[in-house]
Write a protein that holds these residues in place. Sequence first.
Motif, short mmCIF file in Angstrom:
data_model
loop_
_atom_site.label_atom_id
_atom_site.label_comp_id
_atom_site.label_asym_id
_atom_site.label_seq_id
_atom_site.Cartn_x
_atom_site.Cartn_y
_atom_site.Cartn_z
N LEU A 97 5.65 -16.57 15.70
CA LEU A 97 6.33 -15.59 14.83
C LEU A 97 6.55 -16.23 13.46
O LEU A 97 7.45 -17.06 13.30
CB LEU A 97 7.68 -15.19 15.44
N GLY A 102 12.52 -16.75 5.78
CA GLY A 102 13.19 -18.04 5.72
C GLY A 102 14.08 -18.20 4.51
O GLY A 102 14.08 -19.25 3.86
N GLU A 359 16.43 -4.94 10.92
CA GLU A 359 15.55 -5.76 11.76
C GLU A 359 15.62 -5.38 13.24
O GLU A 359 16.70 -5.13 13.77
CB GLU A 359 15.93 -7.25 11.63
N LYS A 387 16.52 -24.25 9.71
CA LYS A 387 16.99 -23.00 9.10
C LYS A 387 17.46 -23.27 7.66
O LYS A 387 17.28 -22.44 6.80
CB LYS A 387 18.17 -22.41 9.89
P1 UTP Z 1 15.03 -16.14 11.56
O1 UTP Z 1 16.03 -15.43 12.37
O2 UTP Z 1 15.30 -17.57 11.26
O3 UTP Z 1 14.79 -15.28 10.23
O4 UTP Z 1 13.63 -16.00 12.28
P2 UTP Z 1 14.11 -15.57 8.84
O5 UTP Z 1 14.12 -14.23 8.20
O6 UTP Z 1 12.77 -16.22 8.90
O7 UTP Z 1 15.05 -16.62 8.12
P3 UTP Z 1 16.36 -16.40 7.20
O8 UTP Z 1 17.39 -15.80 8.11
O9 UTP Z 1 15.96 -15.48 6.09
O10 UTP Z 1 16.71 -17.78 6.74
C1 UTP Z 1 13.35 -16.51 13.55
C2 UTP Z 1 11.86 -16.45 13.73
O11 UTP Z 1 11.39 -15.11 13.66
C3 UTP Z 1 10.40 -14.98 12.66
C4 UTP Z 1 10.65 -16.14 11.70
O12 UTP Z 1 9.48 -16.42 10.96
C5 UTP Z 1 11.07 -17.22 12.68
O13 UTP Z 1 9.95 -17.79 13.29
N1 UTP Z 1 10.53 -13.67 12.00
C6 UTP Z 1 11.73 -13.28 11.51
C7 UTP Z 1 9.42 -12.89 11.89
O14 UTP Z 1 8.31 -13.27 12.33
N2 UTP Z 1 9.57 -11.69 11.27
C8 UTP Z 1 10.74 -11.26 10.77
O15 UTP Z 1 10.78 -10.13 10.22
C9 UTP Z 1 11.85 -12.07 10.89
#
Ligand code: UTP
Length: 409
Positions: A97, A102, A359, A387
């Motif tokens: 994913l 991030g 989400e 993170k």
């Molecule tokens: P996170 O919950 O850490 O979210 O994702 P994020 O959006 O990447 O990070 P922040 O919160 O903005 O800092 C957990 C995992 O889910 C994937 C991320 O790439 C990570 O591997 N993910 C998250 C997706 O693939 N798609 C999304 O829309 C959100």
Amino acid sequence: MDYQTIAAMLEEHGQSHLLKYYGELNEEQRACLLKQIEDIDWKLLDLVHNHKSTEETRGHLEPLGALEVDEIERRRQEFEAIGIQALKEQKVGAVLLAGGQGTRLGFDKPKGMFNVGIHRTLYIFQCLINNLMDVVKQVETWVPLYIMTSDKNHEDTTKFFEEQNYFGYNKEYVHFFKQRMAPSVDYDGKLFMEAKDRLSLSPNGNGGWYTSLRRSGLVEDMRKKGVEWLTVFAVDNVLQRINDPAYIGAVIQSGCDCGGKVVRKADPHERVGVLCLEDGKPSIVEYYEMTDDMIHLKDEKGNLLYNFGVILNYMFRISSLEAIVSQEMPVHIVEKKIPYINDQGELVKPEKPNGYKFEELVLDMIHLMDSCLPYEVIREKEFAPIKNPTGVDSVESARKLLMENGVEI
Ligand code: UTP
């Protein structure tokens, strides 16, 4: 829809500001903006106005015991044999994913392109491929790898893998697919724009991974190739073992629809989601949803009963995923930093959260399954999420853990 119809629709929803710059746009930009507006899912915006998400209230919660490390060690040979067999037959794919933005890390490229190395270059993607390569070498068979990206990072990600020669992975076994995007709003529910001709769209959470995979045609391709199981994991845990045979074997042997890697909580109040049962079905209860009684509940040996936190590394039986594709997932409203154009038409990149994104989350898929095997792994060996730049779950803490596990960085 023509301009008049769209203008009337926006008026009705209190979103007329989306057409503020329409007069300045060329034909192509106008068409693009109108199409984006046409695609808006207005149901999402209602969630903000009602100040609640589609998350339902909780059912009856009960603890769910995990397959613990002691037992895994005792039965390692048995589990590994089953896992190796399935991996050799290429029955188990892996889904990375990597569609998230991030934002907490504050790195403006895909998170996987971040270099965690100190004395050498070591990208996050590279760590994950190295970890998967351990299994490939052990079972002498490539694992089909599916990488989810979004409109925001697809090009950068695919180009990076090409440039880095897939870090030695066999590119014939790597497939990219894109997830869907969703609009974002300020605290009053007004849609953000990121340019005069574009809404501010962001990836719609990691919960849509299977439907996106399906839409891309890859599930059909897997069916032909005989893939029966998929593991799903986050981009940011640089220590996680991916498709390790004992895990694969234990989940298959359990007869469950899915499995999830879990770690023992560091302390009762640790902020992690815990695998449990809700109305008899597997579910993940968030730390803030647990009552004090639940947090401290112990078994006769004195072990906490809600003791196993998830680390976003799951394994699903594809036929069980197929059975739930038509079910609606809850939508979570998440506070984030969202770049937008202000009243002067200038792009603003906020320093702190300024609105909401919508989400769907992979953890909600667990509750749609009939059964799940929580599989305990040792935190210090398998859990180093990145993170934040510093502090908890950060580049700093991950580097320390990588070194402790003998990874050269
Ligand atoms: P996170 O919950 O850490 O979210 O994702 P994020 O959006 O990447 O990070 P922040 O919160 O903005 O800092 C957990 C995992 O889910 C994937 C991320 O790439 C990570 O591997 N993910 C998250 C997706 O693939 N798609 C999304 O829309 C959100």
